[in-house]
Design an enzyme around this catalytic site. Structure first.
Site, mmCIF file in Angstrom:
data_model
loop_
_atom_site.group_PDB
_atom_site.id
_atom_site.type_symbol
_atom_site.label_atom_id
_atom_site.label_comp_id
_atom_site.label_asym_id
_atom_site.label_seq_id
_atom_site.Cartn_x
_atom_site.Cartn_y
_atom_site.Cartn_z
ATOM 1 C CG HIS A 297 -1.860 1.166 1.199
ATOM 2 N ND1 HIS A 297 -3.126 1.081 0.670
ATOM 3 C CD2 HIS A 297 -1.698 2.453 1.582
ATOM 4 C CE1 HIS A 297 -3.714 2.261 0.734
ATOM 5 N NE2 HIS A 297 -2.867 3.108 1.301
ATOM 6 C CB CYS A 298 2.078 3.349 -2.624
ATOM 7 S SG CYS A 298 3.201 4.724 -2.881
ATOM 8 N N PRO A 299 1.487 5.074 0.429
ATOM 9 C CG PRO A 299 2.828 5.807 2.180
ATOM 10 C CD PRO A 299 2.591 4.637 1.286
ATOM 11 C CG ASN B 77 -4.932 7.991 -0.359
ATOM 12 O OD1 ASN B 77 -4.794 7.253 0.618
ATOM 13 N ND2 ASN B 77 -6.034 8.703 -0.560
#
Ligand SMILES: [Zn+2]
Ligand SMILES: [Zn+2]
Length: 378
Positions: free
Chosen positions: A183-185, A188
């Site tokens: 999951h890449c912040p 998002n």
């Protein structure tokens, strides 16, 4: 309190006696409301602690559930902030390049170099914007809710849906993601089967763009740095070094530096900001891009990297060799990710913006049709 207990125990004894004395009357009848209430209470009480699958991991998970909830929600919220940050920082760098760096290049460079800078810079910028937009807006691929004939490996405990191979649950997105990488912040969004290519291309083009800016603005940055040192009055100790440097850079300082105007000071600060930011991002994002390139070459995702490492260790202990079933050869792994089959597609679909899907549906992981050197290297 005591009298209430006595009353309750008497009531219980009476109800039990009634149950014993009247078996015939009870036949064909529903249990009484008291009995129903008791059995329901018993089930509720047991459900608080009883589970055949309960172990220490479940207990710890339950204790830390509020912490996970807080972290997931914060990450989800910070995702929006991070995306805004990427857009604002990228826009500021592009503006500085247009206002400060390109005019200098156009003024001082020969024509062929000007053309090269204009073509390369704009090609790189278009690829960054396109791949970032696609990476944040493309769904990584969800586990199907209805289709029952998919080959499944397990059932997700949280979504209660079948999980195909390479699918993992993302607690931030609260769903199962096909070929989940992470999951890449900064997006998002989860990086999965359908946006893995956009994510990698964005990282690659952003790194290339930052390296390009760092190299193009290097001389201007050095000049700006010493100019700032001068007008900030911090040069007293390094006065000789400063002026000898200025003499070396005659193109900028033919004479001792003048009193800078506020516009010039802003110009110097902008160049300093541009170079520090792009160099830092080039190093950090460049390392991440190289790491992801290694994983893609091996046919692994970030999640599978940990799983495969454990499995490799476990099999080694019992004298067996681990083979990654999703590794189809180095070149083929890249072809599958980029969804290319012909050589010309590397130019039209990888070097130029393209919205084509990757190879496969993300549910089944058979051999690609162009696979020739299957399982040759691990
Ligand atoms: Zn799930
Ligand atoms: Zn996610």
């Amino acid at each position: 309190m005591h009298s209430w207990r006595c009353y309750f125990s008497r009531l219980m004894r009476l109800s039990v006696r009634w149950v014993r004395l009247c078996p015939r009357q009870r036949q064909g009848r529903r249990p009484g409301p008291l009995r129903q209430l008791l059995s329901y209470g018993k089930v509720i009480f047991n459900s608080l602690y009883f589970n055949v699958l309960t172990n220490w991991d479940t207990v710890l998970d339950s204790i830390f559930e509020p912490v996970y909830w807080l972290v997931d929600n914060l990450t989800r919220w910070f995702g929006v902030v991070f995306v805004c940050l990427v857009i604002v920082l990228t826009t500021s760098v592009v503006l500085i390049v247009y206002l400060c760096v390109l005019p200098r290049i156009v003024r001082t460079y020969p024509t062929h170099w000007i053309l090269w800078h204009l073509c390369y810079g704009h090609w790189n910028l278009v690829n960054i914007v396109f791949h970032y937009y696609k990476a944040i807006t493309t769904s990584p691929g969800r586990s199907p809710q209805e289709k029952a004939d998919i080959p499944t490996v397990t059932i997700c405990k949280k979504c209660i849906v079948p999980k195909p191979a390479r699918t993992h649950h993302c607690s931030i997105c609260n769903t199962c993601v096909l070929k989940m990488d992470h999951h890449c912040p900064w997006l998002n969004n989860c990086v999965g089967h359908f946006n893995h290519r956009y994510f990698f291309s964005f990282c690659l083009y952003m790194t290339m763009g930052c390296i390009y800016c760092s190299i193009s603005a290097k001389d201007m940055f050095i000049e700006a740095y010493y100019a700032i040192e001068y007008w900030a009055g911090t040069h007293s100790k390094n006065c000789h070094l400063l002026f000898s440097f200025m003499l070396l850079h005659k193109s900028y300082y033919q004479t001792p530096p003048p009193n800078f105007t506020s516009e010039e000071k802003m110009f110097h600060k902008s160049l300093l900001y541009l170079w520090v930011l792009t160099s830092s991002v080039a190093v950090a994002l460049g390392s991440l891009t190289i790491w992801h390139a290694v994983l893609i070459t091996r046919g692994e995702t970030s999640v599978e990297r940990h799983i495969n490492r454990k499995e490799r260790k476990r099999l080694k202990q019992i004298g067996k060799v681990f083979r990654n079933p999703y590794h189809h050869g180095r070149i083929n792994n890249w072809k599958m990710l980029f969804g290319v089959e012909k050589t010309s597609q590397w130019i039209t679909q990888v070097l130029l913006p393209s919205s084509h899907p990757p190879h496969g549906d993300g549910l089944t992981w058979g051999c690609p049709p162009y696979r020739q050197d299957a399982m040759d290297t691990i």
